[in-house]
Write an enzyme that holds these catalytic residues in place. Structure first.
Site, PDB file in Angstrom:
ATOM      1  N   HIS A   1      -8.689  -8.062 -11.206  1.00 24.34           N
ATOM      2  CA  HIS A   1      -7.505  -8.489 -11.914  1.00 24.34           C
ATOM      3  C   HIS A   1      -8.044  -9.280 -12.637  1.00 24.34           C
ATOM      4  CE1 HIS A   1      -5.053  -5.789 -10.116  1.00 24.34           C
ATOM      5  NE2 HIS A   1      -5.105  -6.169  -8.721  1.00 24.34           N
TER       6      HIS A   1
ATOM      7  N   ASP B   1      -8.964   1.582  -6.672  1.00 22.50           N
ATOM      8  CA  ASP B   1      -8.097   0.359  -6.168  1.00 22.50           C
ATOM      9  C   ASP B   1      -6.656   0.991  -6.386  1.00 22.50           C
ATOM     10  OD1 ASP B   1      -8.138  -2.751  -5.134  1.00 22.50           O
ATOM     11  OD2 ASP B   1      -6.120  -2.117  -5.866  1.00 22.50           O
TER      12      ASP B   1
ATOM     13  N   HIS C   1      -4.215  -0.547  -7.266  1.00 21.71           N
ATOM     14  CA  HIS C   1      -3.702  -1.702  -8.304  1.00 21.71           C
ATOM     15  C   HIS C   1      -4.574  -1.430  -9.428  1.00 21.71           C
ATOM     16  CE1 HIS C   1      -2.657  -3.835  -4.561  1.00 21.71           C
ATOM     17  NE2 HIS C   1      -1.489  -3.895  -5.058  1.00 21.71           N
TER      18      HIS C   1
ATOM     19  N   ASP D   1      -6.992   0.224  -0.934  1.00 17.38           N
ATOM     20  CA  ASP D   1      -5.587   0.134  -0.597  1.00 17.38           C
ATOM     21  C   ASP D   1      -4.724   1.358  -0.827  1.00 17.38           C
ATOM     22  OD1 ASP D   1      -6.217  -0.514  -3.124  1.00 17.38           O
ATOM     23  OD2 ASP D   1      -5.288  -2.550  -2.903  1.00 17.38           O
TER      24      ASP D   1
END
Lengths: 557, 445
Positions: free
Chosen positions: B109, B148, B150, B237
């Site tokens: 991120h 991931d 996200h 995740d």
């Protein structure tokens, strides 16, 4: 007076030490009886009652393992989820059973009694009367191993059983299973050897305590040693390293080069503490949990042969060429090179000359040049290996920020060579490396000195899980604690608890020494944003020390 | 080729964002336990490497750290990035066939400009690795697959205008999860259209639907792109037990994904089911990398259960696959002027929220359009509602930029340093490996 005996592959060395002085040394060919022989040579007519302790370092366990002299042993494994059974590589028969435990010691799947009886029955039919029972994560909770033991004992009361968590509480299922198997498979032979020693000392009315040296340079009373039998592998290099330490200054950092007949063992002493290996001892494809000094071995020694290859180049053969020619052998060796250059006075120079002359004629170069070239090649290889030892040491993985930011940067400034050709080889190596060389005649029995001066040493782990109220340890101790503070355990209390259980362990093994805390880490366990408990991982132990430093090293012999 | 797997394991047992934060000391504790207990490091073809510290220049080659380097970087971050580089070096030297930087803190991120911690990330480990590999070893075409849950918005931001870096991310739809981006219309800037691909997925995606996406979309795109290196931003995740997301992938799913993608280098990203997922997912991934049987790695929480996704989810995956595949196939036929206008410079404005630090960056990004390279990029950036935040101009010249774009970027830096429009000016000159600020400028360059 302390008496140290190191039984090696070729020679058995012994020393008698009193008040930091060497009283007597001996070197005899290794035989079945060499421990007693060495003992008698050293003691002469000295009164036994002045003897405070005897320490023996033996290659017995190493040989049993290397030569696969095993009693039939079967392993019953409870692996649960994880790597494939195809990837297991044990020198023992094994069977897989249901039942598993996770990293927190939670029972994930119960055991199946019928399956266990069926599996053990098969192992027995295959001739295994020694049965190891090993579950994954048994050090975090030995419940399944204990339950299986009960089932097996009830059904087959005459088996010899050992549980994984009793052998080691360290993580590594495969090594734990291997250690359990090795323990069972060598137990009889090792135990008989111990009994023999005990009896023969008893017959001579020697009542002083007898100890056996372990791979980590610590000692165990002979009475308890069968529990730690596997830990006595590779005690020879540990003995040498401790002996080197006893011959150096008390704060030395040194490279220890132990040159034997066919191998050279390299180890490091950093600020007076021997460097330990980060993983357990590995012998060929046998991976064990045994803690040891970091020893790096290369196949070069006094008996390393010299030859010419297809391109008429001088080469080292890396195979035992038999005895050096100067000592009655037939083929030229590194020892012969030292002899013709008068770097040593061992053996017959003429014999050394004549075997090297054959090569000299073929290569049309003088014998001394041949000898120098060969020694150059050997020292280059040893120096390369020393550099590799440094590299391995410096590239050892670290899992914490402070370790990476504060790398140890001790630079050993001394070279100490041990073993037969250590005098001249040490000189050649230190000249090339431009580093101080330490050498005494006593270096040839440094291993026995190390054994004589060794004391118990430990590095163990205690893990406290406050959420579950459990304490487990690397030596297999496991207990439930009802009254632990659940969410937060004060570091001091955790450490006191850890020392308490460790002291119990020491007492059981008749060790009387002050343990130290080496490291203490705390992990908050957080579930749903709430702290539910803590895991304390405490490393503690007894620092590796020796009883003293030799004072008469210059004038002895 | 040496068929072995390299591993840097750096659990940072002495670092956390805060004591109860998901990104805390405990995160990889049980993964360590599982790896150690399995004896994984004893496998002859698994080689453990020591973690390393990245250098300041490695960070500056990738990021603009605002307001200053020291405000953004801690040692933990240097070690995570350095460990990715350590694996990259070993891979380049052919010491290993593939490698996994099993490190924390994560990085995907972290954007091109970074002010601090955002989505648990300060600096972008994969991007730093990519720029290192390109600078030191002259690789050019690199694919980053972000697995991931996200959206890897930081990585996307850094390579949005780079035609040589393919960035593919699948993730739980941005309408239901942080950071709220990663929709299918985010396809790259005018100089790199189509080299960013986003695959937003509905909650509930499991192993089967994921394998469909890999087989039918990601693998064909990778084959077509022909990267020299494949890097996997290996977040864990998507696991069915993850507390921060809602997917249904298992350790087996992650292992099969790894086997299919066959990445050269993996860098750990998120994954916060520290007990129920990470120990098993990491074990399964490492086994898959090392070519070992991973079918025995079954999470206790899964047991004999089968997680089968609904028909709707399968249908959705089929639809989005065919949509994105057709975009990929037709990307050269798209009229870029229609999308990005006809100007020489393309500008977009961004508001970037830092969830951990709780502030918002106002950013204006402008790229010089170029048919030969990624163009140069300039950013104007400051923190909203913070009068102390200096207004910064950041100029980035990509490593494989054409002489025209390089010159244009240099000229801009040169001329702005003579003016007073910005309190801070930074130049990131990747071809020359030169990272300057206005303070370094003394009238000549």
């Amino acid at each position: 007076m302390y008496l140290g005996i190191d039984v090696g592959g070729t020679f058995t060395d012994g020393v008698l030490v009193s008040e930091n002085k060497i009283i007597k040394t001996c070197k005899i060919p290794t035989s079945n009886n060499s421990i007693l022989e060495a003992f008698e040579k050293l003691m002469d007519d000295k009164p036994f009652k002045r003897l405070e302790k005897i320490v023996i370092s033996t290659t017995l366990m190493t040989n049993l393992i290397l030569e696969r002299k095993y009693d039939k042993t079967g392993l019953l494994l409870l692996p649960g989820p994880g790597i494939s059974y195809q990837d297991y590589n044990f020198p023992f028969q094994f069977a897989i059973a249901r039942g598993s435990i996770d990293f927190q010691g939670r029972i994930i799947e119960p055991v199946d009694e019928d399956e266990i009886i069926e599996n053990v029955g098969q192992l027995i039919r295959a001739g295994c009367l020694n049965i190891g029972i090993i579950s994954k994560f048994s050090s975090r909770n030995p419940a399944l191993e204990l339950e299986v033991e009960k089932i097996v004992k009830k059904q087959f009361p005459h088996l010899n059983i050992k549980l994984g968590h009793q052998v080691t509480g360290n993580l590594n299922f495969i090594r734990r299973a291997m250690g359990t198997g090795l323990f069972l498979a060598t137990h009889n032979t090792f135990y008989n050897f111990i009994l023999d020693i005990e009896n023969s000392f008893k017959q001579r009315n020697i009542n002083c305590p007898v100890y056996i040296l372990k791979a980590d340079g610590g000692i165990v009373p002979i009475k308890f040693v069968d529990k730690f039998a596997v830990d006595t592998i590779l005690s020879g290099p540990a003995a040498s390293c401790l002996g080197a330490k006893a011959l150096l200054e008390s704060d030395a950092s040194a490279i220890v080069v132990d040159i034997g007949g066919t191998t050279t063992d390299l180890s490091l002493i950093l600020n007076s503490i021997p460097l330990y290996a980060s993983r357990g001892v590995r012998i060929e494809d046998i991976y064990t949990h045994v803690r040891s000094l970091a020893v790096y071995s290369i196949p070069i020694g006094g008996d390393t042969g010299i030859d010419i290859d297809g391109n008429n180049c001088l080469i080292l053969t890396f195979q035992r060429a038999g005895l050096p020619a100067c000592l009655g052998g037939e083929k030229p060796t590194l020892t012969d090179c030292l002899r013709v250059l008068d770097l040593t006075d061992i053996g017959d120079k003429d014999k050394a000359y004549s075997v090297l002359e054959n090569i000299s004629i073929l290569l049309k170069k003088p014998v001394t040049e041949i000898a120098n070239t060969a020694l150059n090649m050997a020292t280059d290889l040893i120096i390369k290996a020393i550099e590799k030892v440094f590299k391995i040491w410096q590239e050892e993985p670290a899992y914490r920020i402070w370790q990476l930011l504060n790398p140890l940067s001790i630079k050993p400034n001394t070279l100490i060579c041990l073993g037969g050709p250590s005098g001249p080889m040490g000189r050649l190596l230190s000249e090339k490396m431009q580093i101080k060389n330490v050498h005494y005649p006593l270096c040839s029995v440094a291993n026995a000195i190390g054994a004589a001066l060794a004391i118990p040493t430990y590095e163990e782990k205690v893990r406290i899980n406050t959420e579950k109220g459990e304490i487990s340890s690397s030596w297999g101790y496991f207990v439930k604690m009802e009254n632990l503070q659940k969410q937060k355990l004060f570091p001091k209390i955790a450490e006191t608890k850890a020392l308490e259980v460790f002291n119990l362990f020491l007492k059981e093994n008749k060790v009387y020494a002050e343990p130290e805390i080496y490291q203490h880490e705390v992990f908050n366990m957080v579930r749903n944003w709430q702290t539910t408990g803590q895991i304390h991982e405490i490393t503690l132990g007894i620092k590796p020390k020796i009883l003293g430093f030799i004072e008469n090293k210059e004038c002895f012999g | 080729m040496n068929k072995s797997t390299g591993l840097v394991f750096f659990p940072a047992f002495d670092w956390s964002i805060s004591p109860t934060h998901p990104e805390r000391e405990e995160r990889l504790l049980y993964t360590r336990d599982q790896i150690m207990e399995e004896g994984l490091l004893d496998f002859p073809n698994i080689k453990e490497y020591k973690a390393q510290l990245a250098l300041k220049e490695d960070i500056l080659r990738t990021h603009f750290c605002l307001p200053a380097y020291e405000n953004v970087i801690t040692e933990a971050h240097l070690i995570a990035a350095g460990s990715a580089i350590a694996i990259g070096k070993a891979w380049h030297e052919k010491e290993i066939f593939n490698g996994f930087a099993l490190v924390r803190p994560p990085g995907h991120h972290a954007l091109h400009i970074t002010y601090g911690n955002r989505g648990f990330c300060n600096i972008n480990n994969e991007a730093i690795l990519v720029e290192f590999l390109r600078k030191k070893y002259e690789y050019r075409k690199i694919a980053i697959i972000d697995t991931d849950v996200h959206h890897g918005d930081g990585t996307q931001d850094i390579f949005y205008h780079d035609p040589d870096v393919l960035f593919v991310s699948f993730h739980q739809d941005g309408r239901t999860l942080f950071p709220g981006s990663g929709f299918i219309n985010e396809l790259g800037g005018p100089n790199a259209f189509g080299t960013t691909l986003n695959i937003p997925l509905p909650p509930g995606v499991g192993d089967n639907s994921l394998m469909y996406i890999i087989d039918k979309l990601i693998l064909p795109v990778l084959k077509d792109f022909e990267p020299e290196i494949i890097i996997n931003s290996a977040g864990q995740d998507n696991h069915f037990t993850d507390p921060l997301a809602n997917m249904n992938v298992t350790a087996q799913g992650y292992a099969r994904l790894t086997e299919k993608l066959n990445p050269d280098i993996l860098v750990l990203e998120g994954g916060y089911a520290v007990e129920t997922a990470l120990p098993y997912v990491n074990l399964a991934i490492i086994l898959a990398l090392a070519g070992k049987d991973f079918t025995g790695v079954i999470e206790p929480q899964l047991g004999n259960k089968k997680l089968i996704e609904s028909k709707d989810i399968m249908k959705y995956c089929e639809t989005i696959t065919s949509k994105l595949l057709s975009i990929w196939e037709k990307k050269k036929e798209i009229n870029l002027d229609e999308l990005f206008g006809k100007e020489k410079f393309y500008t977009r404005k961004k508001k970037i929220f830092y969830d951990t630090e709780y502030f918002t960056e106002e950013q204006e990004e402008t790229v010089r359009r170029c048919t030969d390279c990624g163009g140069f990029i300039k950013y104007i950036s400051y923190l909203k509602d913070n009068r102390k935040s200096p207004k910064s101009l950041c100029i980035s010249i990509p490593i494989y930029s054409c002489p025209d774009c390089q010159k244009a970027g240099e000229d801009l830096f040169y001329s702005e340093c003579n003016k007073d429009n910005f309190q801070q000016i930074f130049l990131q000159h990747k071809p020359k490996d030169l990272y300057l600020s206005k303070d370094d400028f003394h009238g000549e360059y």
